[in-house]
Write a protein that holds these residues in place. Structure first.
Motif, PDB file in Angstrom:
ATOM      1  N   HIS A 118       0.590  -1.042   0.240  1.00 40.47           N
ATOM      2  CA  HIS A 118      -0.411  -0.302  -0.086  1.00 40.47           C
ATOM      3  C   HIS A 118       1.244   1.296   0.110  1.00 40.47           C
ATOM      4  N   ALA A 119       1.633   1.121   0.605  1.00 41.65           N
ATOM      5  CA  ALA A 119       2.002   2.442   1.118  1.00 41.65           C
ATOM      6  C   ALA A 119       4.560   2.340   1.269  1.00 41.65           C
ATOM      7  N   HIS A 123       8.417   6.571   5.454  1.00 38.43           N
ATOM      8  CA  HIS A 123       7.780   7.490   5.951  1.00 38.43           C
ATOM      9  C   HIS A 123       8.639   8.103   6.810  1.00 38.43           C
ATOM     10  N   ASP A 154      -2.226   4.974   7.192  1.00 39.11           N
ATOM     11  CA  ASP A 154      -2.198   3.345   6.989  1.00 39.11           C
ATOM     12  C   ASP A 154      -2.893   3.004   7.725  1.00 39.11           C
ATOM     13  N   ARG A 165      -6.852   2.966   7.667  1.00 42.45           N
ATOM     14  CA  ARG A 165      -6.944   3.121   6.196  1.00 42.45           C
ATOM     15  C   ARG A 165      -8.513   2.886   6.213  1.00 42.45           C
ATOM     16  N   HIS A 206      -4.522   6.966  -1.850  1.00 43.05           N
ATOM     17  CA  HIS A 206      -3.049   7.743  -1.109  1.00 43.05           C
ATOM     18  C   HIS A 206      -2.098   7.384  -2.342  1.00 43.05           C
ATOM     19  N   HIS A 266       2.338  11.291   5.741  1.00 37.29           N
ATOM     20  CA  HIS A 266       2.220  10.740   5.166  1.00 37.29           C
ATOM     21  C   HIS A 266       2.053  10.473   3.535  1.00 37.29           C
ATOM     22  N   ASP A 270       3.643   8.967   0.387  1.00 41.37           N
ATOM     23  CA  ASP A 270       3.226   8.030  -0.921  1.00 41.37           C
ATOM     24  C   ASP A 270       3.476   8.831  -2.141  1.00 41.37           C
TER      25      ASP A 270
HETATM   26 ZN   LIG Z   1      -0.040   5.052   2.564  1.00 37.61          ZN
END
Ligand SMILES: [Zn+2]
Length: 311
Positions: free
Chosen positions: A29-30, A36, A77, A80, A88, A147, A151
């Motif tokens: 997802h990220a 991050h 995240d 979510r 994202h 965040h 991303d």
């Molecule tokens: Zn993310």
């Protein structure tokens, strides 16, 4: 009663499933926690150096936290499931034309989705509006901005497809060995979220290590400025150049690329994993480091714009 209990269990299962998956595999997802946090580390260092007054406003919202705390940087995240319409990413076709930034939805068949570029603008407005929003709302806005700026600089967060369904094997790759030492496939998105940074950092590296490395590297000077949509287009262009094969224009680095498939492309991904060169992770570290530093510098600029004066 029985029905209510079943519904409760379904809701619980829906909440627990992503966590269960994340605990055994890298989330597709990220950037994962450390990248991050590195973005937050660089932004915080920049603010302390050049805009201490803005940093004090950020710090007043964070309380005991720091922008480089992994829990703070990855919070978006973790929540979510509570924000199902917040993407994202921005899904720009990697093999098609780039849509106008004014297009009402970044995902054509999902008009209710708010993509990361528009979300950054919305949360920046909340952060700026100190009289209209509570400190708690503005802290959430700050954490979303932190965040999502990160991303959008992951090349596969600007593209359609995002690579989550593209299976790859990198001989000796970070994600290509299971607990028993057996070779396994992973997906190209997770390689970019996690494995490239992990390969560079090793077991002892932290966000602090990488933050110092990138911030202190004066020869690493990515350009800043532009809009959040521009950053997504940059990511898409980088993915097109370095990650996905272009069937029309072959290039000299095609051995390092995968076919675009899955997602909304309508192209079914091969069931067998593509074997990439063994140096895939180290070869792509420069691009990842460049994007992480760029994200950190741009995050500092977003916070300066939102907080130098507030309403
Ligand atoms: Zn993310």
């Amino acid at each position: 009663m029985i029905r209510q209990t079943i519904l409760k269990r379904l809701r619980l299962a829906a909440c627990l499933l992503p966590l269960a998956v994340m605990s055994v595999a890298t989330p597709a997802h990220a950037w994962t926690r450390t990248p991050h946090a590195v973005v937050g580390w660089i932004a915080e260092a920049e603010l302390k150096k050049d805009n201490p007054a803005v940093w004090q406003k950020v710090k007043a919202l964070l309380g005991d936290g720091e922008l480089y705390d992994e829990a703070v940087a990855k919070w978006a995240d973790d929540v979510r499931t509570s924000y199902p319409n917040l993407a994202h990413s921005v899904r720009i076709p990697v093999l098609g034309t780039v849509p106008l930034a004014s297009d009402p939805a970044c995902i054509a068949d999902s008009p209710q989705t708010i993509c990361a570029d528009k979300a950054i603008a919305q949360y920046s407005a909340i952060l700026h509006d100190a009289s209209g929003h509570s400190a708690a709302e503005r802290l959430d806005a700050l954490k979303f901005i932190l965040h999502l700026v990160g991303d959008l600089h992951q090349p596969l967060h600007g593209t359609e497809p995002g690579g989550a369904q593209t299976k790859v094997i990198i001989p000796g790759g970070i994600l290509n060995v299971d607990a028993g030492g057996n070779a396994i496939a992973t997906d190209i998105h997770s390689v970019w979220d996690y494995a490239i940074v992990k390969r560079h950092l090793g077991n002892d590296g932290t966000a602090n290590t990488l933050g110092w490395e990138l911030w202190g590297n004066t020869s690493l000077n990515p350009p800043v400025g532009g809009t959040a949509r521009d950053w997504a287009v940059e990511s898409r262009d980088l993915a097109k150049k370095y990650i996905f094969l272009d069937p029309v224009t072959p290039s000299s680095n095609d051995a390092y690329k995968v076919a675009a498939c899955g997602g909304r492309t309508g192209i079914v991904c091969p069931s067998t994993a593509k074997v990439l060169p063994a140096d895939y992770e180290t070869r792509n570290y420069y691009l990842v480091s460049y994007r992480l530093k760029q994200a950190g510098l741009r995050l500092a600029d977003v916070l300066v714009n939102a907080l130098t004066t507030t309403i």
